[in-house]
Design a protein around this motif. Structure first.
Motif, PDB file in Angstrom:
ATOM      1  N   SER A 214       0.810  -1.221   0.000  1.00 26.19           N
ATOM      2  CA  SER A 214       0.000   0.000   0.000  1.00 26.19           C
ATOM      3  C   SER A 214       0.842   1.270   0.000  1.00 26.19           C
ATOM      4  N   SER A 215       1.951   1.277   0.771  1.00 18.19           N
ATOM      5  CA  SER A 215       2.760   2.501   0.852  1.00 18.19           C
ATOM      6  C   SER A 215       3.343   2.893  -0.508  1.00 18.19           C
ATOM      7  N   PRO A 216       4.019   1.974  -1.232  1.00 15.05           N
ATOM      8  CA  PRO A 216       4.478   2.349  -2.576  1.00 15.05           C
ATOM      9  C   PRO A 216       3.336   2.737  -3.507  1.00 15.05           C
ATOM     10  N   PHE A 217       2.197   2.047  -3.357  1.00 16.05           N
ATOM     11  CA  PHE A 217       1.058   2.354  -4.214  1.00 16.05           C
ATOM     12  C   PHE A 217       0.554   3.772  -3.960  1.00 16.05           C
ATOM     13  N   LEU A 218       0.525   4.182  -2.697  1.00 13.79           N
ATOM     14  CA  LEU A 218       0.101   5.550  -2.380  1.00 13.79           C
ATOM     15  C   LEU A 218       1.079   6.575  -2.948  1.00 13.79           C
ATOM     16  N   LEU A 219       2.371   6.244  -2.919  1.00 14.33           N
ATOM     17  CA  LEU A 219       3.368   7.124  -3.532  1.00 14.33           C
ATOM     18  C   LEU A 219       3.146   7.238  -5.037  1.00 14.33           C
ATOM     19  N   ILE A 220       2.788   6.120  -5.656  1.00 17.61           N
ATOM     20  CA  ILE A 220       2.507   6.124  -7.098  1.00 17.61           C
ATOM     21  C   ILE A 220       1.287   6.991  -7.396  1.00 17.61           C
ATOM     22  N   ILE A 221       0.231   6.829  -6.593  1.00 15.01           N
ATOM     23  CA  ILE A 221      -0.993   7.620  -6.777  1.00 15.01           C
ATOM     24  C   ILE A 221      -0.695   9.111  -6.606  1.00 15.01           C
ATOM     25  N   ALA A 222       0.085   9.449  -5.560  1.00  6.42           N
ATOM     26  CA  ALA A 222       0.420  10.856  -5.315  1.00  6.42           C
ATOM     27  C   ALA A 222       1.241  11.423  -6.471  1.00  6.42           C
ATOM     28  N   SER A 223       2.209  10.647  -6.962  1.00  6.99           N
ATOM     29  CA  SER A 223       3.051  11.117  -8.072  1.00  6.99           C
ATOM     30  C   SER A 223       2.224  11.379  -9.319  1.00  6.99           C
ATOM     31  N   TYR A 224       1.359  10.426  -9.654  1.00  7.48           N
ATOM     32  CA  TYR A 224       0.566  10.589 -10.868  1.00  7.48           C
ATOM     33  C   TYR A 224      -0.564  11.598 -10.700  1.00  7.48           C
ATOM     34  N   GLY A 225      -0.980  11.838  -9.463  1.00  8.53           N
ATOM     35  CA  GLY A 225      -1.931  12.922  -9.223  1.00  8.53           C
ATOM     36  C   GLY A 225      -1.309  14.266  -9.574  1.00  8.53           C
ATOM     37  N   ARG A 226      -0.049  14.465  -9.149  1.00  6.06           N
ATOM     38  CA  ARG A 226       0.661  15.697  -9.488  1.00  6.06           C
ATOM     39  C   ARG A 226       0.949  15.784 -10.984  1.00  6.06           C
ATOM     40  N   VAL A 227       1.280  14.625 -11.587  1.00  9.26           N
ATOM     41  CA  VAL A 227       1.539  14.599 -13.034  1.00  9.26           C
ATOM     42  C   VAL A 227       0.285  15.003 -13.804  1.00  9.26           C
ATOM     43  N   LEU A 228      -0.862  14.447 -13.416  1.00  8.78           N
ATOM     44  CA  LEU A 228      -2.114  14.764 -14.104  1.00  8.78           C
ATOM     45  C   LEU A 228      -2.451  16.243 -13.978  1.00  8.78           C
ATOM     46  N   ALA A 229      -2.239  16.787 -12.772  1.00  8.69           N
ATOM     47  CA  ALA A 229      -2.508  18.217 -12.568  1.00  8.69           C
ATOM     48  C   ALA A 229      -1.599  19.069 -13.455  1.00  8.69           C
ATOM     49  N   ALA A 230      -0.340  18.664 -13.593  1.00  6.50           N
ATOM     50  CA  ALA A 230       0.595  19.421 -14.439  1.00  6.50           C
ATOM     51  C   ALA A 230       0.238  19.295 -15.914  1.00  6.50           C
ATOM     52  N   VAL A 231      -0.202  18.097 -16.326  1.00  2.00           N
ATOM     53  CA  VAL A 231      -0.547  17.864 -17.739  1.00  2.00           C
ATOM     54  C   VAL A 231      -1.779  18.677 -18.135  1.00  2.00           C
ATOM     55  N   LEU A 232      -2.740  18.769 -17.234  1.00  4.81           N
ATOM     56  CA  LEU A 232      -3.995  19.468 -17.548  1.00  4.81           C
ATOM     57  C   LEU A 232      -3.798  20.958 -17.810  1.00  4.81           C
TER      58      LEU A 232
END
Length: 320
Positions: A214-232
């Motif tokens: 779960s911990s690495p998965f949450l890091l992945i979710i957080a990273s891609y959340g920031r990526v999506l915000a930057a892409v938009l």
């Protein structure tokens, strides 16, 4: 078929020889399963080896993203090799037994490589986050030394956690039955064979799963959340498309790996079913390892070009 258990005496009776349950009884069905599993195993080994070789031999791919991908390919090779050969042997012979020591070794390597993969996928997500959200600082933050440290931490965490967990589980007594209702020495079916109350052990395994999955998965979710915000907020449609294309293959691999792994190790004990567990095990040990090279080579032009060059060079050398 029930197999007798070998026991030894040391203050308590404990199984020292396990056996995997037979999972096919019709000869034709067994050989078909063997052929299918062997094909997927060889496809996984070949695909991952080619990806690692292509990255190693092509200087254009000597970047952080492909450094992590090469590590992932090596992990996948070890991951499948720790489980599939014994599974293939059990399909075509009656030699389904495995010693306590061999079972512990298989569990260690399987857990070690699986946990390392969880951490490495998080490192790959962090790499994409820095590349897209902080491109001007990418070279400094993802230097060769930083990448090597992230890879070493991923492998090191997997090794230490797996070593402790395997030692913890095999310090228990196993009174029988000795049949493992699974394809390999996975944690839940081995714990099911232990004597007495194993609720504390199961809780410890669950906590480790929470931390390492779960911990690495949450890091992945957080990273891609920031990526999506930057892409938009990118003004260029071409820039958005290019940014998303570099992440799509990794996101699909994460979904396949974490989807099956989470369902296996994070769902309540009462909902476990041997049949479902075996299907999930086949998926995350064989199918995902076979699909990863296909996903990365189909959706990544640089990898496709590198593979084409590598295969062409091999063909030229063989003819020469």
């Amino acid at each position: 078929m029930n197999l007798s258990c070998s026991l030894w005496q040391d203050n308590s009776m404990s199984v020292k020889q396990f056996a995997f349950t037979k999972f096919c009884y019709i000869t034709e069905q067994c050989f078909f399963s063997f052929a299918l599993l062997l094909f997927m195993f060889l496809a996984s080994l070949t695909g991952n080896a080619l990806i690692a070789l292509a990255i190693w031999t092509n200087p254009v791919l000597h970047t952080p993203m492909y450094f992590f991908l090469a590590n992932l390919s090596l992990l996948e090779i070890g991951y499948t090799c720790s489980v599939i050969p014994k599974m293939l042997q059990s399909l075509v012979s009656e030699a389904r037994g495995i010693s306590r020591e061999a079972c512990a070794t298989q569990m260690f390597f399987f857990s070690f490589l699986g946990i390392s993969e969880c951490c490495l996928l998080a490192a790959m997500a962090y790499d994409r986050y820095i590349a897209i959200c902080s491109p001007l600082h990418y070279a400094a933050r993802m230097s060769r030394g930083v990448c090597a440290q992230l890879a070493m931490v991923s492998w090191g965490v997997g090794c230490m956690v797996s070593l402790g967990q395997t030692n913890y589980i095999f310090s228990l007594d196993f009174c029988g039955p000795c049949e493992i209702d699974h394809f390999f020495c996975d944690l839940p079916p081995i714990l099911a064979l232990a004597c007495g109350d194993t609720s504390h052990n199961e809780a410890a395994v669950f906590v480790v799963a929470i931390l390492c999955i779960s911990s690495p998965f949450l890091l992945i979710i957080a990273s891609y959340g920031r990526v999506l915000a930057a892409v938009l907020i990118m003004p260029s449609p071409e820039g958005r498309r290019k940014a998303l294309s570099t992440c799509s293959s990794h996101l699909l691999v994460v979904t396949l790996f974490y989807g099956s792994g989470s369902v296996t190790y994070l769902r309540p004990k009462a909902s476990h079913s041997p049949g479902v567990d075996k299907l999930l095990a086949l998926f995350y040990t064989v199918v995902t390892s076979m699909l990863n090279p296909i996903i990365y080579s189909l959706w990544n032009k640089e990898v496709k070009e590198a593979l084409r060059r590598t295969l062409w060079e091999k063909k030229v050398l063989s003819h020469g």
